[in-house]
Enzyme design. Structure first.
Site, PDB file in Angstrom:
ATOM      1  N   TYR A  27      59.001   9.642  12.594  1.00  0.00           N
ATOM      2  CA  TYR A  27      57.601   9.813  12.194  1.00  0.00           C
ATOM      3  C   TYR A  27      57.087   8.445  11.744  1.00  0.00           C
ATOM      4  O   TYR A  27      57.455   7.934  10.690  1.00  0.00           O
ATOM      5  CB  TYR A  27      57.473  10.791  11.029  1.00  0.00           C
ATOM      6  CG  TYR A  27      57.775  12.236  11.339  1.00  0.00           C
ATOM      7  CD1 TYR A  27      57.900  12.706  12.632  1.00  0.00           C
ATOM      8  CD2 TYR A  27      57.928  13.145  10.295  1.00  0.00           C
ATOM      9  CE1 TYR A  27      58.174  14.047  12.881  1.00  0.00           C
ATOM     10  CE2 TYR A  27      58.204  14.489  10.540  1.00  0.00           C
ATOM     11  CZ  TYR A  27      58.333  14.924  11.831  1.00  0.00           C
ATOM     12  OH  TYR A  27      58.610  16.245  12.075  1.00  0.00           O
ATOM     13  N   PHE A  48      54.122  24.745  11.795  1.00  0.00           N
ATOM     14  CA  PHE A  48      52.829  25.058  12.408  1.00  0.00           C
ATOM     15  C   PHE A  48      52.357  26.469  12.069  1.00  0.00           C
ATOM     16  O   PHE A  48      52.254  27.337  12.952  1.00  0.00           O
ATOM     17  CB  PHE A  48      52.864  24.884  13.923  1.00  0.00           C
ATOM     18  CG  PHE A  48      52.949  23.455  14.397  1.00  0.00           C
ATOM     19  CD1 PHE A  48      52.653  22.399  13.548  1.00  0.00           C
ATOM     20  CD2 PHE A  48      53.327  23.162  15.695  1.00  0.00           C
ATOM     21  CE1 PHE A  48      52.743  21.087  13.978  1.00  0.00           C
ATOM     22  CE2 PHE A  48      53.424  21.857  16.138  1.00  0.00           C
ATOM     23  CZ  PHE A  48      53.135  20.820  15.281  1.00  0.00           C
ATOM     24  N   PRO A  49      52.033  26.755  10.797  1.00  0.00           N
ATOM     25  CA  PRO A  49      51.583  28.101  10.413  1.00  0.00           C
ATOM     26  C   PRO A  49      50.366  28.590  11.186  1.00  0.00           C
ATOM     27  O   PRO A  49      50.183  29.792  11.357  1.00  0.00           O
ATOM     28  CB  PRO A  49      51.252  27.946   8.920  1.00  0.00           C
ATOM     29  CG  PRO A  49      52.052  26.775   8.470  1.00  0.00           C
ATOM     30  CD  PRO A  49      52.118  25.844   9.637  1.00  0.00           C
ATOM     31  N   LEU A  50      49.537  27.652  11.666  1.00  0.00           N
ATOM     32  CA  LEU A  50      48.339  28.059  12.406  1.00  0.00           C
ATOM     33  C   LEU A  50      48.390  27.611  13.866  1.00  0.00           C
ATOM     34  O   LEU A  50      47.368  27.573  14.544  1.00  0.00           O
ATOM     35  CB  LEU A  50      47.082  27.487  11.738  1.00  0.00           C
ATOM     36  CG  LEU A  50      46.643  28.169  10.436  1.00  0.00           C
ATOM     37  CD1 LEU A  50      45.409  27.482   9.867  1.00  0.00           C
ATOM     38  CD2 LEU A  50      46.346  29.639  10.665  1.00  0.00           C
ATOM     39  N   GLY A  51      49.574  27.274  14.358  1.00  0.00           N
ATOM     40  CA  GLY A  51      49.684  26.803  15.736  1.00  0.00           C
ATOM     41  C   GLY A  51      49.542  27.925  16.746  1.00  0.00           C
ATOM     42  O   GLY A  51      49.987  29.043  16.518  1.00  0.00           O
ATOM     43  N   GLY A  52      48.908  27.639  17.879  1.00  0.00           N
ATOM     44  CA  GLY A  52      48.857  28.580  18.988  1.00  0.00           C
ATOM     45  C   GLY A  52      47.826  29.673  18.888  1.00  0.00           C
ATOM     46  O   GLY A  52      47.875  30.648  19.651  1.00  0.00           O
ATOM     47  N   PHE A  53      46.857  29.535  17.990  1.00  0.00           N
ATOM     48  CA  PHE A  53      45.844  30.578  17.835  1.00  0.00           C
ATOM     49  C   PHE A  53      44.729  30.417  18.866  1.00  0.00           C
ATOM     50  O   PHE A  53      44.163  29.341  19.025  1.00  0.00           O
ATOM     51  CB  PHE A  53      45.238  30.538  16.429  1.00  0.00           C
ATOM     52  CG  PHE A  53      46.015  31.305  15.406  1.00  0.00           C
ATOM     53  CD1 PHE A  53      45.607  32.555  14.999  1.00  0.00           C
ATOM     54  CD2 PHE A  53      47.166  30.776  14.856  1.00  0.00           C
ATOM     55  CE1 PHE A  53      46.327  33.266  14.059  1.00  0.00           C
ATOM     56  CE2 PHE A  53      47.902  31.472  13.913  1.00  0.00           C
ATOM     57  CZ  PHE A  53      47.480  32.726  13.521  1.00  0.00           C
TER      58      PHE A  53
END
Length: 290
Positions: free
Chosen positions: A63, A213-218
């Protein structure tokens, strides 16, 4: 003030950690490359996370490269005794910022030493082998060679525990024949529950499942549904997504990341958010059961 220990604890290796951790990836510049726009804020976010009860930080020396580990060292060294820093190997940054796999014996050994140097540690608490680095779904393929290298470094005393990242259930099974696996770090959230069976299997073995990624792919439709539920219960979509993960299974350790003090506060507040059975059912319906 809400602290993350409201979410409970789970054993990660030899360490009892608060289940809500912190992912350091967003502390770098754009594209996870270069230094942060505001170094002082990045240092403040790390220190505030620890002050609020976070004792599980996820990082990687690629990173930046080197940026997050050097920030962690500057902000927190000498480290609190209960802090567990989990790092990843298996990838490398080119000078242009692009990422490529780095899974040869020499590359893995160099990566472990880079992490040790930049974090100012004599031993790395947990090292995850990251398979098929990137945002692509896990793909089958043997993890025997890289895990054998990490197991050798573990025997030398440079690594205390070994984990896996972006892997399939078959790779987890293979990995457990080579080394004791203390955690699996994969994409898992309300919108992507591919790993449902793996989460349950690891829970039975008391192995941590670290969800990123709690909000990934929405999709837009799913995002609109989540936002509508969040507004109704007086929370943000991110808070609801994190709370859902915390209530999904006791071995799930979410690691939401942020470079903002305000968003850090928002994420930590999710540790005390209790979703009712009706809300859970409504959230579960965002993705129909197979």
């Amino acid at each position: 003030m809400v602290d993350v220990d409201a979410a409970g604890t789970f054993m990660l290796g030899d360490n009892m950690v608060n289940r809500l951790g912190y992912g350091a990836m967003q502390l770098t510049g754009p594209g996870v490359f270069g230094p942060p726009a505001n170094k002082a804020v990045a240092l403040a976010v790390l220190r505030e996370a620890i002050a609020r009860g976070v004792n599980h930080i996820d990082t990687a020396d690629f990173y930046g490269p080197h940026v997050t580990n050097q920030l962690i060292r500057e902000a927190l060294h000498p480290y609190p005794r209960d802090l567990v820093i989990v790092t990843k190997v298996g990838a490398k940054r080119r000078p242009t910022g692009s990422v490529h796999a780095a899974t040869s014996r020499s590359e893995l050994i160099a990566a472990v030493h880079d992490n040790l140097r930049n974090l100012a540690l004599n031993v790395l608490e947990v090292v995850n082998f990251r398979s098929m680095y990137g945002n692509s779904a896990p793909r089958e393929g043997s993890v025997e060679e890289p895990l054998t290298v990490l197991a050798e470094l573990q025997a030398q005393g440079l690594i205390r525990h070994i984990g896996l990242s972006n892997v399939t259930p078959a790779q987890v099974s293979e990995g457990r024949t080579i080394a004791k696996i203390v955690g699996v770090q994969n994409l898992y959230n309300l919108a992507d529950r591919t790993d449902d069976a793996l989460v349950k299997a690891l829970a039975r073995e008391k192995i941590a499942y670290v969800a990123y990624f709690p909000l990934g792919g929405f999709s837009k439709i799913k995002s609109a549904t989540l936002s509508r539920i969040a507004t109704r219960i007086g929370a943000t979509p991110m808070q609801v997504a994190i709370a859902w993960l915390l209530q999904r299974s006791p071995n799930i350790l979410p690691i939401p990341g942020t470079s903002s003090l305000a968003h850090l506060d928002e994420n930590i507040a999710a540790a005390s958010l209790r979703l009712s059975p009706d809300v859970i059912a409504e959230l579960d319906a965002i993705v129909p059961s197979a």
